[in-house]
Design an enzyme around this catalytic site. Structure first.
Site, short mmCIF file in Angstrom:
data_model
loop_
_atom_site.label_atom_id
_atom_site.label_comp_id
_atom_site.label_asym_id
_atom_site.label_seq_id
_atom_site.Cartn_x
_atom_site.Cartn_y
_atom_site.Cartn_z
N SER A 136 0.85 -1.21 0.00
CA SER A 136 0.00 0.00 0.00
C SER A 136 0.88 1.25 0.00
O SER A 136 2.09 1.17 0.25
CB SER A 136 -0.85 -0.02 1.27
OG SER A 136 -1.40 1.24 1.57
N TYR A 149 -2.98 -0.60 10.07
CA TYR A 149 -2.87 -0.78 8.62
C TYR A 149 -1.46 -0.40 8.16
O TYR A 149 -0.82 -1.14 7.40
CB TYR A 149 -3.93 0.09 7.92
CG TYR A 149 -4.07 -0.20 6.44
CD1 TYR A 149 -4.81 -1.28 5.99
CD2 TYR A 149 -3.46 0.62 5.48
CE1 TYR A 149 -4.95 -1.55 4.63
CE2 TYR A 149 -3.59 0.36 4.13
CZ TYR A 149 -4.34 -0.73 3.70
OH TYR A 149 -4.46 -0.99 2.35
N1 LIG Z 1 -8.29 0.16 -2.58
C1 LIG Z 1 -7.13 0.75 -2.37
O1 LIG Z 1 -6.99 1.97 -2.56
C2 LIG Z 1 -5.95 -0.03 -1.89
C3 LIG Z 1 -4.70 0.59 -1.90
C4 LIG Z 1 -3.59 -0.11 -1.46
C5 LIG Z 1 -3.71 -1.42 -1.06
N2 LIG Z 1 -4.94 -2.01 -1.05
C6 LIG Z 1 -5.00 -3.39 -0.62
O2 LIG Z 1 -5.57 -4.16 -1.66
C7 LIG Z 1 -6.14 -5.35 -1.11
C8 LIG Z 1 -7.54 -5.53 -1.68
O3 LIG Z 1 -8.37 -4.49 -1.21
P1 LIG Z 1 -9.56 -3.84 -2.06
O4 LIG Z 1 -9.34 -2.39 -2.03
O5 LIG Z 1 -9.71 -4.53 -3.36
O6 LIG Z 1 -10.81 -4.10 -1.10
P2 LIG Z 1 -11.98 -5.20 -1.03
O7 LIG Z 1 -12.76 -5.21 -2.30
O8 LIG Z 1 -12.68 -4.89 0.25
O9 LIG Z 1 -11.22 -6.59 -0.91
C9 LIG Z 1 -10.79 -7.11 0.30
C10 LIG Z 1 -10.98 -8.60 0.26
O10 LIG Z 1 -10.36 -9.18 1.41
C11 LIG Z 1 -11.25 -10.14 1.97
N3 LIG Z 1 -10.97 -10.32 3.39
C12 LIG Z 1 -11.11 -9.46 4.41
N4 LIG Z 1 -10.77 -10.04 5.59
C13 LIG Z 1 -10.42 -11.31 5.28
C14 LIG Z 1 -9.99 -12.42 6.04
N5 LIG Z 1 -9.85 -12.38 7.38
N6 LIG Z 1 -9.72 -13.58 5.40
C15 LIG Z 1 -9.86 -13.68 4.05
N7 LIG Z 1 -10.27 -12.67 3.27
C16 LIG Z 1 -10.54 -11.50 3.89
C17 LIG Z 1 -12.62 -9.54 1.74
O11 LIG Z 1 -13.63 -10.53 1.90
P3 LIG Z 1 -15.13 -10.07 2.34
O12 LIG Z 1 -15.61 -9.17 1.26
O13 LIG Z 1 -15.88 -11.34 2.44
O14 LIG Z 1 -14.97 -9.36 3.67
C18 LIG Z 1 -12.45 -9.04 0.31
O15 LIG Z 1 -12.65 -10.11 -0.58
C19 LIG Z 1 -6.09 -5.17 0.41
O16 LIG Z 1 -4.96 -5.87 0.93
C20 LIG Z 1 -5.88 -3.67 0.58
O17 LIG Z 1 -5.23 -3.36 1.79
C21 LIG Z 1 -6.06 -1.36 -1.46
#
Ligand SMILES: NC(=O)c1ccc[n+]([C@@H]2O[C@H](COP(=O)([O-])OP(=O)(O)OC[C@H]3O[C@@H](n4cnc5c(N)ncnc54)[C@H](OP(=O)(O)O)[C@@H]3O)[C@@H](O)[C@H]2O)c1
Length: 244
Positions: A136, A149
């Site tokens: 991130s 985080y």
């Molecule tokens: N969006 C951004 O701007 C951004 C930037 C930098 C990094 N990231 C990183 O990118 C990754 C994906 O995030 P996203 O933005 O695409 O959000 P997202 O759509 O909310 O995806 C997160 C996923 O993680 C799953 N999850 C949460 N807790 C879990 C657990 N204990 N065990 C297994 N799965 C779990 C969620 O499942 P449920 O839906 O069932 O809860 C969901 O499928 C994350 O690591 C996030 O920190 C995101």
């Protein structure tokens, strides 16, 4: 003949791949010819996830990366594995100064990656596969609202270096991607705060937030043989946010 990246014959597992960044990576892997398994923590997210994509069908499995039995159950359903994307993650903005929330975020975002990588290693060693961890912007900066985080995502970069160093004896590469600000359900609360959203847009060189598919190209590259001399590194994909 065009320069192509071909993942035909590869089997990829994308944790948290039922939505957002993980789903975009999963779709791109399918497009490149791989078989792809995606996971979510909740039944609701798994049901919402459209497994029938333009490029093929995703296999969906429920997984909680904080739970050893859930992880065991997942791996019992997988024979071969070539690519593991540790993408599952949470943020509890504003709550993470309380130790139970801090611990929950570390347990999911950092320890979850270690648990999954450790369980996947024997399978990846057999295929000379690779791991991609999702870091991130908060791997590089200090979030005033999300200490858990920030600590977890800074840890991802260190863990990526450590595992890449340790596991090349098994011919397993380990890399990370640090996305900038991407429009997903994880960032919805932040985007709902108009001022915060604007501040981020303004700071980003490209003056816009990214889409999940903007992260997929780096994942396809790192997963492929084109990256066979790349290990222990983190690729930043952020529209220029981190250079301002
Ligand atoms: N969006 C951004 O701007 C951004 C930037 C930098 C990094 N990231 C990183 O990118 C990754 C994906 O995030 P996203 O933005 O695409 O959000 P997202 O759509 O909310 O995806 C997160 C996923 O993680 C799953 N999850 C949460 N807790 C879990 C657990 N204990 N065990 C297994 N799965 C779990 C969620 O499942 P449920 O839906 O069932 O809860 C969901 O499928 C994350 O690591 C996030 O920190 C995101």
């Amino acid at each position: 003949m065009a320069y192509t990246i071909d993942l035909t014959g590869k089997i990829a597992l994308v944790t948290g791949g039922a939505s957002g960044i993980g789903y975009a990576i999963a779709e791109a892997f399918l497009e490149a010819g791989a078989e792809v398994i995606v996971t979510a923590k909740t039944d609701t997210s798994l049901e919402k996830c459209n497994e029938k994509t333009k490029y093929g069908v995703l296999k969906k499995i429920k997984l909680d990366v904080t739970n050893d039995i859930s992880i065991e159950n997942l791996f019992s359903q997988i024979d071969d594995l070539h690519i593991l994307v540790n993408n599952a993650g949470i943020v509890k903005r504003g709550l993470e100064f309380r130790i139970e929330h801090f611990a929950d975020v570390i347990n999911t975002n950092l320890m979850g990656v270690m648990r999954m990588s450790h369980e996947a290693l024997p399978k990846l060693a057999l295929t000379h596969g690779n791991i991609i961890n999702i870091a991130s912007m908060w791997s590089f900066f200090g979030s005033p609202m999300s200490p858990g985080y920030t600590a977890s995502k800074t840890g991802i970069i260190g863990l990526t270096k450590s595992l890449s160093n340790a596991w090349y004896e098994h011919h397993v590469r380990v890399n990370a991607i640090a996305p900038g600000y991407i429009e997903t359900k994880l960032t919805k609360p932040l985007r709902d705060e108009k001022e915060e959203k604007e501040k981020i847009t303004e700071r980003t060189v490209m003056k816009k937030w990214g889409a999940p598919k903007d992260i997929a190209g780096a994942a396809v590259y790192l997963a492929s043989d084109k990256a066979n001399y790349t290990t222990g590194t983190t690729i930043t994909v952020d529209g220029g946010y981190s250079i301002t």
